[in-house]
Design a protein around this motif. Structure first.
Motif, PDB file in Angstrom:
ATOM      1  N   HIS A  92       1.071  -1.236  -0.403  1.00 16.51           N
ATOM      2  CA  HIS A  92      -0.526  -0.295   0.090  1.00 16.51           C
ATOM      3  C   HIS A  92       0.942   1.732  -0.008  1.00 16.51           C
ATOM      4  O   HIS A  92       2.142   1.370  -0.404  1.00 16.51           O
ATOM      5  CB  HIS A  92      -1.066   0.176   1.353  1.00 16.51           C
ATOM      6  CG  HIS A  92      -1.892  -1.556   1.141  1.00 16.51           C
ATOM      7  ND1 HIS A  92      -2.297  -1.807   0.037  1.00 16.51           N
ATOM      8  CD2 HIS A  92      -1.913  -2.552   2.133  1.00 16.51           C
ATOM      9  CE1 HIS A  92      -2.917  -3.251   0.632  1.00 16.51           C
ATOM     10  NE2 HIS A  92      -2.587  -3.178   1.467  1.00 16.51           N
ATOM     11  N   GLU A 139      -1.781  -0.535   8.714  1.00 18.98           N
ATOM     12  CA  GLU A 139      -1.199  -0.656   7.632  1.00 18.98           C
ATOM     13  C   GLU A 139      -0.428  -0.379   6.963  1.00 18.98           C
ATOM     14  O   GLU A 139       0.414  -0.445   7.234  1.00 18.98           O
ATOM     15  CB  GLU A 139      -2.265  -1.933   7.208  1.00 18.98           C
ATOM     16  CG  GLU A 139      -1.420  -2.589   6.379  1.00 18.98           C
ATOM     17  CD  GLU A 139      -2.285  -3.830   4.918  1.00 18.98           C
ATOM     18  OE1 GLU A 139      -3.373  -3.446   4.711  1.00 18.98           O
ATOM     19  OE2 GLU A 139      -1.624  -4.664   4.620  1.00 18.98           O
ATOM     20  N   HIS A 159       2.712  -6.651   4.429  1.00 19.38           N
ATOM     21  CA  HIS A 159       1.129  -6.340   4.838  1.00 19.38           C
ATOM     22  C   HIS A 159       1.017  -6.723   6.035  1.00 19.38           C
ATOM     23  O   HIS A 159       2.035  -7.755   6.462  1.00 19.38           O
ATOM     24  CB  HIS A 159       0.129  -7.584   3.527  1.00 19.38           C
ATOM     25  CG  HIS A 159       0.590  -6.588   2.220  1.00 19.38           C
ATOM     26  ND1 HIS A 159      -0.515  -5.716   1.866  1.00 19.38           N
ATOM     27  CD2 HIS A 159       1.305  -6.809   1.058  1.00 19.38           C
ATOM     28  CE1 HIS A 159      -0.108  -5.290   0.418  1.00 19.38           C
ATOM     29  NE2 HIS A 159       0.906  -6.057  -0.021  1.00 19.38           N
ATOM     30  N   PHE A 160       0.201  -5.893   6.720  1.00 24.69           N
ATOM     31  CA  PHE A 160      -0.364  -6.638   7.808  1.00 24.69           C
ATOM     32  C   PHE A 160      -2.474  -6.937   7.738  1.00 24.69           C
ATOM     33  O   PHE A 160      -3.051  -6.328   6.310  1.00 24.69           O
ATOM     34  CB  PHE A 160      -0.732  -5.243   8.962  1.00 24.69           C
ATOM     35  CG  PHE A 160       0.271  -5.735   9.160  1.00 24.69           C
ATOM     36  CD1 PHE A 160       1.110  -6.089  10.496  1.00 24.69           C
ATOM     37  CD2 PHE A 160       1.601  -4.719   8.916  1.00 24.69           C
ATOM     38  CE1 PHE A 160       2.473  -5.942  10.740  1.00 24.69           C
ATOM     39  CE2 PHE A 160       3.459  -4.656   9.252  1.00 24.69           C
ATOM     40  CZ  PHE A 160       3.433  -5.796   9.832  1.00 24.69           C
TER      41      PHE A 160
HETATM   42 ZN   LIG Z   1      -2.145  -5.419   2.507  1.00 26.11          ZN
END
Ligand SMILES: [Zn+2]
Length: 306
Positions: free
Chosen positions: A9, A23, A79-80
């Motif tokens: 992101h 995130e 990512h989270f």
């Molecule tokens: Zn993500």
């Protein structure tokens, strides 16, 4: 190895999940640390996050194009997760066999930190995993909307686990006084001819003592890093950049390595390779019996650090 690191992101309209923490902030924190740690271990890193995108799809597409254009050896997207504020733990996605074995190593290292093991999962539905040429994985480090995971979350530990899983090498953690890295530090500082406060070389015994701290501070001062006396990731990165002995030319070079050379040849340590620095390099070359050209090439590096 050349690693493509994709910080998830952080490229509107491609933005991550909102949880107890965002995130975007978490992937940035962990990703930046992973990049520094890989570099400090001597690896090449290609940052795959684009600076802007017209849509989420375009953001994902650019990430793959950057990785593919640079022929990275391994692609890692960080990512989270988020779900229902209850789900917790770590899962890593992959498609190829190589990807799966890398994914498992990273998963095992993160799980050691206490996170629930959700397993290695099939990533064939994930755009960035599917569309990169290199073995690709996507790490869902833990859940940003779950308290138990956010309480356990520590960027440094997750970054170390990812790097360890990727490389098999233990990253040199900041604030460590681990014996091996202290010995390496003493050897490196001696090679760089950075002395303690009495102008003496360090005893290479792997023990953090006042002399080693003083020499570390002297080095940090020269290259303009916060003077902590402890060799963290930034200090190690600077050391490795210098030991790589890049060729420096007047009016073409700037930065950490230039500051170090300026210190060694007695020029003002402003980090810019201007005429004053070139003149000091020429003087040094003359003193050392080298051909005088004002550039720092292999011969001059040979005299500076051997
Ligand atoms: Zn993500």
């Amino acid at each position: 190895m050349k690693y493509g690191i994709d910080i998830g992101h952080n490229c509107p309209p491609d933005i991550g999940a909102k949880g107890i923490r965002q995130e975007d902030d978490l992937t940035m924190e962990v990703g930046n640390k992973v990049v520094l740690k890989l570099k400090s271990l001597g690896h090449q890193v290609i940052g795959c996050r684009p600076s802007s995108a017209s849509s989420v799809g375009n953001s994902l597409q650019q990430r793959c194009s950057i990785a593919n254009a640079n022929n990275v050896d391994v692609f890692v997207s960080i990512h989270f997760n988020s779900f229902n504020k209850q789900a917790n733990g770590t899962e890593v996605f992959a498609t190829s066999d190589t990807g799966r074995s890398i994914a498992k190593r990273i998963l095992d290292n993160i799980v050691k930190l206490g996170f629930f093991n959700r397993g290695v999962k099939d990533g064939s539905h994930l755009y960035v995993v599917k569309n990169t040429n290199a073995p690709a994985i996507l790490v869902e480090s833990c859940f940003c909307d779950t308290k138990v995971d956010m309480d356990r979350y520590n960027a440094e530990n997750i970054a170390n686990a990812i790097v360890k899983g990727l490389t098999g090498q233990s990253p040199l953690p900041p604030d460590t006084d681990d014996r091996t890295s202290t010995l390496e530090l003493q050897q490196a500082l001696n090679r760089l001819k950075i002395r303690d406060d009495n102008g003496k070389p360090l005893v290479e015994d792997g023990t953090i003592d006042n002399e080693t701290k003083a020499a570390t501070i002297n080095f940090q001062q020269i290259v303009d890093i916060t003077e902590t006396g402890i060799a963290g990731a930034t200090t190690w990165l600077a050391i490795k950049q210098i030991l790589a002995k890049p060729v420096l030319r007047a009016n073409h070079a700037a930065g950490t390595v230039v500051k170090y050379v300026q210190y060694r040849v007695g020029a003002q340590t402003d980090g810019i390779y201007g005429p004053g620095t070139a003149a000091a390099v020429e003087k040094y070359q003359k003193q050392q019996g080298l051909s005088v050209d004002g550039n720092v090439g292999p011969q001059t590096w040979g005299k500076l650090i051997g």
